[in-house]
Scaffold this motif. Structure first.
Motif, short mmCIF file in Angstrom:
data_model
loop_
_atom_site.label_atom_id
_atom_site.label_comp_id
_atom_site.label_asym_id
_atom_site.label_seq_id
_atom_site.Cartn_x
_atom_site.Cartn_y
_atom_site.Cartn_z
N ALA A 13 19.31 18.02 -12.81
CA ALA A 13 19.71 17.64 -11.45
C ALA A 13 18.48 17.41 -10.58
CB ALA A 13 20.60 18.72 -10.84
N ALA A 14 18.55 16.37 -9.78
CA ALA A 14 17.44 16.03 -8.91
C ALA A 14 18.00 15.43 -7.61
CB ALA A 14 16.50 15.05 -9.60
N LYS A 15 17.11 15.16 -6.66
CA LYS A 15 17.51 14.61 -5.37
C LYS A 15 16.77 13.29 -5.13
CE LYS A 15 19.84 18.35 -4.02
NZ LYS A 15 21.31 18.33 -3.76
N ARG A 16 17.47 12.36 -4.47
CA ARG A 16 16.83 11.10 -4.09
C ARG A 16 16.09 11.26 -2.75
NH1 ARG A 16 18.21 6.98 -7.28
NH2 ARG A 16 20.28 6.93 -8.26
N GLU A 17 15.09 10.47 -2.57
CA GLU A 17 14.47 10.30 -1.26
C GLU A 17 15.51 9.69 -0.32
OE1 GLU A 17 12.78 10.51 1.77
OE2 GLU A 17 11.05 10.70 0.39
N THR A 18 15.66 10.27 0.86
CA THR A 18 16.68 9.75 1.80
C THR A 18 16.07 8.93 2.94
OG1 THR A 18 16.62 11.84 3.04
CG2 THR A 18 18.30 11.60 1.30
N ASP A 19 14.74 8.83 3.00
CA ASP A 19 14.14 7.90 3.95
C ASP A 19 14.32 6.48 3.44
OD1 ASP A 19 13.31 9.98 5.50
OD2 ASP A 19 11.16 9.70 5.19
N THR A 20 14.41 5.54 4.35
CA THR A 20 14.42 4.13 3.99
C THR A 20 13.11 3.49 4.43
OG1 THR A 20 15.57 3.62 6.07
CG2 THR A 20 16.92 3.89 4.09
N MET A 21 12.89 2.28 3.97
CA MET A 21 11.63 1.61 4.26
C MET A 21 11.65 0.88 5.59
SD MET A 21 10.22 0.01 0.69
CE MET A 21 11.51 0.19 -0.57
N ASP A 22 10.50 0.88 6.22
CA ASP A 22 10.28 0.05 7.41
C ASP A 22 10.72 -1.38 7.09
OD1 ASP A 22 9.32 -1.25 9.64
OD2 ASP A 22 7.20 -0.94 9.16
N THR A 23 11.47 -1.99 8.01
CA THR A 23 11.98 -3.34 7.76
C THR A 23 10.87 -4.35 7.57
OG1 THR A 23 13.49 -5.03 8.59
CG2 THR A 23 12.15 -3.90 10.22
N PHE A 24 9.66 -4.04 8.04
CA PHE A 24 8.54 -4.95 7.83
C PHE A 24 8.13 -5.03 6.36
CE2 PHE A 24 7.84 -4.45 12.44
CZ PHE A 24 7.72 -5.78 12.78
N VAL A 25 8.52 -4.06 5.57
CA VAL A 25 8.28 -4.17 4.13
C VAL A 25 9.14 -5.31 3.57
CG1 VAL A 25 8.32 -3.00 1.89
CG2 VAL A 25 7.75 -1.70 3.97
N CYS A 26 10.39 -5.38 4.03
CA CYS A 26 11.28 -6.45 3.56
C CYS A 26 10.72 -7.83 3.89
CB CYS A 26 12.66 -6.31 4.20
SG CYS A 26 13.49 -4.73 3.89
N SER A 27 10.15 -7.98 5.07
CA SER A 27 9.66 -9.30 5.49
C SER A 27 8.24 -9.59 5.04
CB SER A 27 9.74 -9.42 7.02
OG SER A 27 8.94 -8.43 7.65
N SER A 28 7.61 -8.63 4.35
CA SER A 28 6.22 -8.83 3.93
C SER A 28 6.11 -9.70 2.67
CB SER A 28 5.55 -7.48 3.67
OG SER A 28 6.10 -6.85 2.52
N TRP A 29 7.26 -10.00 2.02
CA TRP A 29 7.19 -10.77 0.78
C TRP A 29 8.30 -11.82 0.66
CZ3 TRP A 29 10.93 -10.75 -3.22
CH2 TRP A 29 12.00 -9.86 -3.04
N TYR A 30 9.11 -12.00 1.69
CA TYR A 30 10.30 -12.86 1.58
C TYR A 30 9.96 -14.30 1.26
CZ TYR A 30 9.81 -15.05 6.24
OH TYR A 30 9.39 -15.78 7.33
N PHE A 31 8.79 -14.76 1.68
CA PHE A 31 8.38 -16.13 1.43
C PHE A 31 8.17 -16.39 -0.06
CE2 PHE A 31 5.26 -13.32 3.28
CZ PHE A 31 4.28 -13.23 2.30
N PHE A 32 7.92 -15.36 -0.85
CA PHE A 32 7.86 -15.53 -2.31
C PHE A 32 9.27 -15.63 -2.91
CE2 PHE A 32 3.75 -13.13 -1.68
CZ PHE A 32 2.93 -14.20 -1.97
#
Length: 860
Positions: free
Chosen positions: A519-538
């Motif tokens: 048994a283990a636990k997931r990280e419950t933080d989410t990523m800054d939305t700027f991570v999503c937009s840092s690579w979308y052009f690819f």
């Protein structure tokens, strides 16, 4: 230019695609009905583009590629006119490049994760996902209504699992390459949004999203090591020739490179207190040290002493201040003595150690040396608390006197009262002091950067889950790539207070360890939305790839982006992050270039009555309303004409009306009936012109508009189109027997082709009505004849003794003798000089400036 063999019989059909709901047809439209109905025209052509998948693009090695991208929007629910301007600029260039034969990628998508969706969910009592999907559906229709030539088959949405699978893959790639770490650190905390903010997201001490005052809290946070790329991010700005200088300057200032020395002062019990300075030449002028309140040595120095209580109270007070406030120039600098002293390793002086509210632990070493004689901030701090001030750098005339100083001396000079370094130029002295420190093991030369590592943890629900697992036995582990995506559960209730609902959702939190299976636990933080937009052009290069974030072959063909358009407010967040991620991917051998955007355009805002549009000011213009009233093409033309793209645009209802009149005039000019029948109304100003004059202005317009589009001078391009329309109108005033149908057709065809990037609907319709096969874009971009562009005659000013007396027309390039002879033959000049040959005797000399001026100097 097009010729008759490519034309249909213009009286057979007005609609090459046949009749239908969107088709404008019938005898009236063919025989003298010149009314322009934008709703019908725009609906027709938008339907044709949709049904024919006109703007769907695939890789084509036989064509040069052109990748144009505007920053994708956050789906807030409504487009505003700023969006429309941004996307119209991009669409104009896109359509122009297609007509020039480029294989153009022009995609659109949605930056759909982030706090606004959660806040809207709280305010409206709806789920963030429903709010987001509904907004996307509405905004997509708005974009289509304006006729933007997007390849909608490549649409991406960052909140879809197939997209954030790539975002999570990127996190794991950086983790594998040693560019991700977790640590306990003071963080900017927004009490309203209930999340951590990056330094870049704190504006004047407030949350960039909700304007709440930001607090400082110590928390476990995930970071990207952007500082590992600080030097490359700074140095490579020099090769970004296509970027605005002010954007590059903003990034350089944010990175904040400083070259200096790290000096080891020695505190109680031989505790080293490293201090970074760029002014090691002032080392003999140090009269105190200041530590950041968060510095771990503070606790050691005050524990169990009489200073402990007041210092702790001071630290508690500072903890409630934002980092932005503490480092602001106008912020009141305060401090408190710790009760201990440290030894200067160069001079041997013992100096008091203070704690100050203006020192940040994460900047430099978290400790600074106070040199009040030669630093303005230190001078005022020393004056405030009665600390000593020393002069150790003198000006050239050695005139500095301590008792006369009311400000610090910060310029270079000569080192004085500085032991063995006395008499050295201060610039050279820095190198000598650094060498001394290194030889004696008490310091070292060092380069530091103001930029901090990128804090990407967010304690919110609506974001890409961080793909990490916590196992009691195996520790912190990455989610295996084959198990991606870690799916964000939809439908969770977002509460206005308390932690993210992810932390309370057991089905998400509880998992098994990928190593031991327990048994283990997931990280419950989410990523800054700027991570999503840092690579979308690819991702746009291959958005349907289910195995990878992107395929190397796809990005090798399309990337880098040739022109990127967006607001300057993203200079030190999105643009800097995108450059960092691109360099990391390049180092991993996954993308073809280490810079994402070859050329950058930062468009100005749309303002009204001199102010930024806002609902509270009542000056908002609705794109739906204005397009509904005038049509999309009118709005597009107005926005491109009203101001250069990089400057703010003042909204003008009169300007919109002017664009409307212009397009309606073009419609009437082009849709003249059979047998030379002309529109009933022709409001083009000026007298009639010759056939040669019409052809000359036509080719000059092709040249001018082409050059303007290449340099993104879209406003002057539209101005030239208006001028060409004026000349066509003047030519149409001539009697039918004086007109050349071929010349007029050539001018009309050129006007329609040149207009097409700006007003695509009306241009497509007019091209069809002119009777040509295919669409106006398929016909290609017009070419100009260099011989037709050159002016054959020029106007030369005639002066007598420096005063303008006449103007004459001469052939361009005429000799001085020819110009002089024609000037003397002028009736006005002849009257002044009298009859020949006596007239020539009056002339002292003649000065000719080729093709511009002739000055006749008369004897006194």
């Amino acid at each position: 230019m097009p010729d008759d063999k490519n034309r249909m019989n213009k009286h057979d059909s007005c609609c090459a695609g046949g009749t239908g709901d969107g088709c404008i047809s019938g005898a009236a439209s063919r025989n003298g009905n010149y009314d322009y109905e934008p709703k019908q025209v725009e609906a027709k052509w938008q339907g044709i583009w949709r049904d024919n998948e006109t703007y769907v693009v695939t890789e084509d090695p036989l064509k040069p590629k052109y990748y144009l991208l505007e920053m994708f929007p956050y789906p807030s629910g409504e487009l505003h006119v700023g969006h429309v301007r941004n996307y119209t600029i991009g669409d104009v260039i896109t359509r122009y490049k297609r007509a020039r034969g480029y294989n153009v990628l022009h995609p659109m998508g949605w930056d759909s994760f982030g706090l606004p969706a959660e806040n809207a969910a709280i305010d409206r009592g709806i789920r963030p996902d429903k709010w987001t999907w509904d907004n996307i559906a509405h905004m997509r229709e708005q974009l289509k209504m304006i006729g933007f030539s997007y390849d909608w088959s490549r649409e991406v949405t960052t909140a879809f699992p197939e997209y954030y699978k790539g975002t999570q893959w990127l996190f794991l790639l950086l983790y594998e390459r040693g560019l991700v770490y977790k640590k306990t650190a003071p963080a900017n905390w927004c009490p309203k949004c209930h999340t951590v903010l990056a330094n870049e997201q704190v504006e004047q001490g407030k949350c960039w999203r909700c304007d709440s005052l930001v607090e400082r809290r110590s928390m476990d946070q995930w970071f990207f090591k952007i500082t590992d790329y600080a030097e490359r991010l700074l140095a490579d700005l020099d090769k970004l020739d296509g970027w605005p200088e002010h954007v590059k300057a903003m990034q350089a200032n944010w990175i904040g490179k400083s070259e200096g020395a790290e000096i080891d002062f020695v505190g109680p019990n031989d505790e080293k207190i490293p201090v970074f300075t760029t002014r090691q030449d002032t080392i003999y002028g140090v009269t105190y040290l200041v530590l950041a309140p968060e510095h771990p040595l503070v606790e050691k120095f005050i524990q169990g002493t009489e200073y402990e209580a007041p210092v702790r109270a001071f630290i508690d007070k500072v903890s409630k201040m934002s980092e932005i406030d503490r480092t602001a120039e106008t912020f009141e600098k305060e401090g408190i003595f710790t009760g201990v002293y440290a030894t200067n390793p160069v001079s041997g002086d013992k100096v008091p150690v203070w704690v100050g509210n203006y020192v940040i632990y994460e900047y430099g070493t978290g400790a600074v040396m106070g040199v009040p004689g030669h630093d303005e901030r230190d001078f005022h701090f020393a004056k405030k608390y009665g600390l000593p001030i020393k002069i150790v750098i003198q000006n050239e005339d050695q005139s500095l006197r301590l008792e006369e100083m009311d400000t610090a001396y910060v310029d270079p000079g000569i080192m004085v009262a500085s032991g063995p370094f006395t008499g050295l130029d201060s610039e050279a002295g820095r190198a000598q002091v650094t060498r001394f420190l290194e030889e004696n093991g008490t310091g070292r030369g060092k380069i530091t950067y103001k930029m901090r590592d990128w804090l990407i943890s967010r304690q919110r629900y609506w974001g890409a889950p961080i793909p990490m697992i916590y196992c009691p036995k195996c520790g912190t582990l990455p989610v295996p790539k084959e198990d991606l995506p870690v799916v964000l559960p939809l439908g969770l209730q977002v509460a206005p207070e308390g932690p993210s609902p992810l932390a309370r959702h057991e089905a998400f939190v509880n998992t098994t360890c990928p190593v031991c299976g327990e048994a283990a636990k997931r990280e419950t933080d989410t990523m800054d939305t700027f991570v999503c937009s840092s690579w979308y052009f690819f991702r746009y290069a291959g958005p349907h790839n289910t195995d990878e974030a992107f395929a190397k072959a796809d990005v090798d063909y399309w990337c880098p982006v040739d022109l990127y358009i967006g607001g300057v407010e993203h200079a030190v967040m999105h643009l800097l992050y995108a450059r960092f991620i691109t360099k990391a991917l390049y180092d991993a051998g996954l993308v073809p270039a280490d810079e994402p955007f070859t050329k950058m355009l930062t468009q100005g805002m749309v303002v009204r009555d001199g102010a930024k549009m806002s609902k509270s000011k009542g000056n908002v213009v609705s794109p739906d309303e204005i397009v509904g009233k005038f049509g999309a093409d009118v709005v597009r033309v107005f926005m491109m004409f009203a101001a250069p793209p990089e400057r703010d645009l003042e909204w003008s209802d009169r300007g919109v009306e002017g664009a409307n009149r212009f397009l309606r005039r073009v419609w009437r000019q082009v849709t003249g009936g059979p047998d030379g029948e002309q529109p009933e109304v022709n409001d083009a100003p000026g007298e009639g012109i010759s056939t040669e004059g019409l052809l000359r202005i036509t080719h000059q317009s092709i040249k001018k508009v082409t050059e303007d589009l290449e340099r993104l001078a879209l406003n002057t391009a539209v101005s030239q189109l208006m001028e060409l329309s004026n000349y066509i109108g003047r030519y149409q005033r001539l009697p039918g027997t004086s007109q050349s149908p071929e010349a007029l057709d050539e001018a009309k065809a050129a006007l329609v082709k040149l207009l097409a990037p700006f007003a695509p609907h009306i241009a497509h319709e007019l091209w069809e009505r002119l009777g040509y096969d295919g669409t106006v874009e398929e016909a290609g971009w017009p070419e100009y004849d260099p011989d037709m562009v050159a002016e054959r005659t020029v106007t030369v000013v005639v002066q007598v003794n420096g005063k303008v007396r006449d103007r004459i027309q001469v052939e361009a390039g005429s000799s001085d003798e020819e110009v002089t002879e024609k000037a003397l033959a002028s009736d006005r000049i002849a009257k002044l000089l009298g009859e020949a040959p006596e007239a020539k005797d009056k002339i002292a000399k003649v000065i000719v400036v080729k093709d511009k001026l002739v000055n006749i100097v008369i004897k006194r």
